[in-house]
Design a protein around this motif. Structure first.
Motif, mmCIF file in Angstrom:
data_model
loop_
_atom_site.group_PDB
_atom_site.id
_atom_site.type_symbol
_atom_site.label_atom_id
_atom_site.label_comp_id
_atom_site.label_asym_id
_atom_site.label_seq_id
_atom_site.Cartn_x
_atom_site.Cartn_y
_atom_site.Cartn_z
ATOM 1 N N LEU A 129 16.499 2.282 10.265
ATOM 2 C CA LEU A 129 16.673 1.701 8.929
ATOM 3 C C LEU A 129 16.069 0.304 8.850
ATOM 4 C CD1 LEU A 129 20.332 2.808 8.095
ATOM 5 C CD2 LEU A 129 18.216 3.664 7.069
ATOM 6 N N LEU A 130 16.137 -0.450 9.945
ATOM 7 C CA LEU A 130 15.503 -1.772 9.960
ATOM 8 C C LEU A 130 13.980 -1.649 9.925
ATOM 9 C CD1 LEU A 130 17.880 -3.509 12.496
ATOM 10 C CD2 LEU A 130 17.537 -4.187 10.123
ATOM 11 N N VAL A 131 13.441 -0.605 10.535
ATOM 12 C CA VAL A 131 12.006 -0.339 10.410
ATOM 13 C C VAL A 131 11.661 -0.044 8.952
ATOM 14 C CG1 VAL A 131 10.156 1.259 11.040
ATOM 15 C CG2 VAL A 131 11.735 0.442 12.789
ATOM 16 N N ALA A 132 12.520 0.720 8.278
ATOM 17 C CA ALA A 132 12.305 0.987 6.854
ATOM 18 C C ALA A 132 12.346 -0.307 6.051
ATOM 19 C CB ALA A 132 13.363 1.967 6.341
ATOM 20 N N VAL A 133 13.255 -1.209 6.392
ATOM 21 C CA VAL A 133 13.320 -2.513 5.725
ATOM 22 C C VAL A 133 12.026 -3.284 5.954
ATOM 23 C CG1 VAL A 133 14.466 -4.761 5.755
ATOM 24 C CG2 VAL A 133 15.831 -2.677 5.755
ATOM 25 N N ALA A 134 11.507 -3.226 7.180
ATOM 26 C CA ALA A 134 10.259 -3.941 7.480
ATOM 27 C C ALA A 134 9.089 -3.389 6.673
ATOM 28 C CB ALA A 134 9.959 -3.857 8.976
ATOM 29 N N LEU A 135 9.038 -2.066 6.514
ATOM 30 C CA LEU A 135 7.920 -1.449 5.810
ATOM 31 C C LEU A 135 8.001 -1.647 4.300
ATOM 32 C CD1 LEU A 135 7.702 1.866 7.854
ATOM 33 C CD2 LEU A 135 6.042 0.004 7.872
ATOM 34 N N THR A 136 9.191 -1.615 3.764
ATOM 35 C CA THR A 136 9.366 -1.770 2.315
ATOM 36 C C THR A 136 9.876 -3.164 1.957
ATOM 37 O OG1 THR A 136 11.627 -0.904 2.389
ATOM 38 C CG2 THR A 136 9.860 0.689 2.078
ATOM 39 N N GLY A 137 9.803 -4.088 2.918
ATOM 40 C CA GLY A 137 10.390 -5.408 2.756
ATOM 41 C C GLY A 137 9.990 -6.171 1.513
ATOM 42 N N GLY A 152 0.795 -1.208 0.000
ATOM 43 C CA GLY A 152 0.000 0.000 0.000
ATOM 44 C C GLY A 152 0.837 1.271 0.000
ATOM 45 N N ALA A 153 0.252 2.333 -0.558
ATOM 46 C CA ALA A 153 0.958 3.616 -0.615
ATOM 47 C C ALA A 153 1.297 4.156 0.770
ATOM 48 C CB ALA A 153 0.121 4.628 -1.398
ATOM 49 N N PRO A 154 0.388 4.090 1.782
ATOM 50 C CA PRO A 154 0.760 4.580 3.115
ATOM 51 C C PRO A 154 1.973 3.845 3.688
ATOM 52 C CG PRO A 154 -1.614 4.305 2.967
ATOM 53 C CD PRO A 154 -1.041 3.693 1.737
ATOM 54 N N ARG A 155 2.034 2.516 3.460
ATOM 55 C CA ARG A 155 3.170 1.763 3.967
ATOM 56 C C ARG A 155 4.464 2.172 3.263
ATOM 57 N NH1 ARG A 155 3.438 -4.738 5.094
ATOM 58 N NH2 ARG A 155 5.710 -4.907 5.283
ATOM 59 N N LEU A 156 4.393 2.378 1.950
ATOM 60 C CA LEU A 156 5.581 2.813 1.216
ATOM 61 C C LEU A 156 6.026 4.206 1.651
ATOM 62 C CD1 LEU A 156 4.842 1.547 -2.410
ATOM 63 C CD2 LEU A 156 6.511 0.651 -0.780
ATOM 64 N N LEU A 157 5.051 5.096 1.889
ATOM 65 C CA LEU A 157 5.402 6.436 2.355
ATOM 66 C C LEU A 157 6.044 6.381 3.735
ATOM 67 C CD1 LEU A 157 2.266 8.465 1.186
ATOM 68 C CD2 LEU A 157 4.599 8.598 0.273
ATOM 69 N N ALA A 158 5.490 5.552 4.610
ATOM 70 C CA ALA A 158 6.082 5.406 5.941
ATOM 71 C C ALA A 158 7.481 4.813 5.850
ATOM 72 C CB ALA A 158 5.193 4.521 6.819
ATOM 73 N N GLY A 159 7.658 3.841 4.946
ATOM 74 C CA GLY A 159 8.986 3.271 4.744
ATOM 75 C C GLY A 159 9.977 4.295 4.228
ATOM 76 N N GLY A 160 9.520 5.139 3.282
ATOM 77 C CA GLY A 160 10.388 6.199 2.777
ATOM 78 C C GLY A 160 10.758 7.191 3.862
#
Length: 456
Positions: free
Chosen positions: A241-249, A198-206
């Motif tokens: 950064l690991l949170v970013a990996v989890a969100l954009t995994g 989802g776009a919200p997840r990708l935005l949060a990952g970014g």
């Protein structure tokens, strides 16, 4: 909702084992560092000033901050899988008029009951660890010789309150999906993955990626006299950064599996092809399994490399006991973070593999033998480990390079090669046996009954 929550805990105790261990570690950890803070507060100011190195309260605060953040990450992960194993029951409650608010209350009740059950053991372990930790600090110098852990119950109560806050915040995140979808959709939902992230997840990952990069810059630009602050900023950057990996995994995992799958399919044409197809088709599921491995490798690798770099700097500058204390504190932090990451890794892999029983049953009905499925799982476990290690290594490399830039002026840190290999071996030792042991149990039983849903 409390009686219903108790019923779920009695019916599926194994589903809450990972959550219980994560909450136990949170209670023990906050009790540990709360007791250290209490010891510092109750010690006369003259004795505190006579001690060398960072103060005990500063040590307790920095450790506690990272521990609470990691505990939240692990508890969200564990609770999410506990809810996935209750998906059908929660969906059925929605169809018989349970409101989203009541569903969330049920999840909060489960977290509350589990936290209360693990509170006393967590207090005991945390208090014992605080005495041992303080004894080591007295030996190294940061703690005054007469400093003792007081007998007050305040740290224990604070630990319970903090763990409840972490658990309830995690329940709000984990229960969001099941409480928001329509009752009929909840009942008919299967394990089939959604096609897109989802776009919200990708935005949060970014946003997490940008935040991690800013923290890396902050760590790299600290002056050489502030290596402690640089280390904390680098470690926090690794976590973000690991949170970013989890969100954009799912995106990064799909790319890595596509690359690593080529030699695997060539070396094992049968099991390798099936394992590669499964991992590519279920990138979100694979991402759930990979992220804890990356957490274990990323945090442990970051701390080991930072410790080795700090030790090299201390030997070069001969700064004495404070540097030795810093090295010991980072070693202790490695052990703490490794415990949390190991719990997340094992719990995730066991839950992800166990929920594939119907998938395995369908493959058996299509002609696959049990040992063929086990070979497929072995290849999947190896690929999962490889992807997690690669992602964790990238995060550890970036964080340790920022710390090295601040402490030595060079972006090339001092890497303890043997210790890093032990981390990789530890990740494999957690991943492969957990997947194979759970898979061996999951492929048992009559395939026809498992497919039809007559057996769980």
């Amino acid at each position: 909702m409390i009686p219903v929550a108790l019923g779920q805990l009695r019916r599926r105790p194994a589903a809450f084992a990972g959550l219980a261990v994560a909450l136990f570690l949170a209670v023990a950890t906050v009790t540990l560092f709360g007791s250290l803070f209490a010891a510092d507060v109750t010690t006369p100011a003259s004795a505190r000033k006579a001690a060398g190195g960072p103060g005990v309260a500063v040590i307790a605060g920095s450790f506690g901050e990272i521990a609470v953040l990691v505990a939240f990450f692990v508890v969200v992960n564990a609770l999410g899988f506990a809810l996935r194993q209750q998906h059908r029951e929660l969906a059925l409650l929605r169809t018989v008029a349970a409101t989203p608010r009541q569903t969330r209350r049920l999840v909060r009740g489960q977290v509350l009951i589990t936290t209360v059950l693990v509170a006393v053991p967590g207090w005991v372990v945390g208090a014992a660890a605080a005495r041992r930790f303080l004894a080591e600090l007295r030996r190294l110098g940061p703690a005054a010789p007469g400093m003792r852990v007081p007998g007050t119950p305040v740290p224990m109560l604070v630990a319970l309150a903090a763990t409840l806050a972490v658990g309830l915040a995690a329940s709000a995140v984990a229960a969001r999906r099941i409480s928001r979808i329509a009752p009929a959709a909840a009942l008919t939902a299967s394990s089939t993955e959604h096609g897109r992230t989802g776009a919200p997840r990708l935005l949060a990952g970014g946003a997490a990626l940008v935040g991690g990069c800013l923290l890396l810059r902050l760590a790299a630009t600290r002056p050489a006299a502030e290596t402690d602050e640089a280390g904390q900023a680098a470690l926090l950057a690794a976590l973000v950064l690991l949170v970013a990996v989890a969100l954009t995994g799912p995106l990064s995992v799909r790319l890595l599996v596509a690359v690593l799958g080529v030699p695997v399919r060539a070396l094992a044409p049968g099991a390798g092809w099936l394992a590669h197809a499964n991992l590519c088709g279920y990138a979100r599921r694979l991402s759930s399994a990979v992220v804890p491995v990356a957490l274990l490798v990323g945090l442990s690798g970051t701390m080991l490399i930072m410790t080795n770099t700090a030790g090299r700097t201390a030997r070069a500058s001969a700064t004495g006991v404070t540097s030795a204390t810093d090295v010991w504190l980072r070693q202790a932090e490695v052990a703490l973070l490794a415990c949390f990451a190991a719990v997340a890794t094992v719990n995730t892999l066991v839950a992800v593999t166990a929920e594939r029983r119907r998938e395995f049953a369908l493959l058996r009905l299509a002609g696959a033998h049990r040992w063929q499925l086990m070979r497929m799982l072995a290849v999947e476990a190896a690929l999962t480990t490889a992807v997690g290690v690669l992602l964790g290594a990238v995060v550890a490399g970036a964080a340790s390079a920022a710390f090295s830039r601040a402490s030595t002026g060079s972006v090339v840190p001092s890497v303890p090669v043997a210790a890093c290999w032990y981390v990789v071996a530890g990740a494999a030792a957690l991943t492969v046996p957990a997947v194979l042991a759970t898979g061996l149990r999951a492929v048992r039983g009559p395939a026809a009954e498992l497919v039809s849903g007559d057996r769980d």
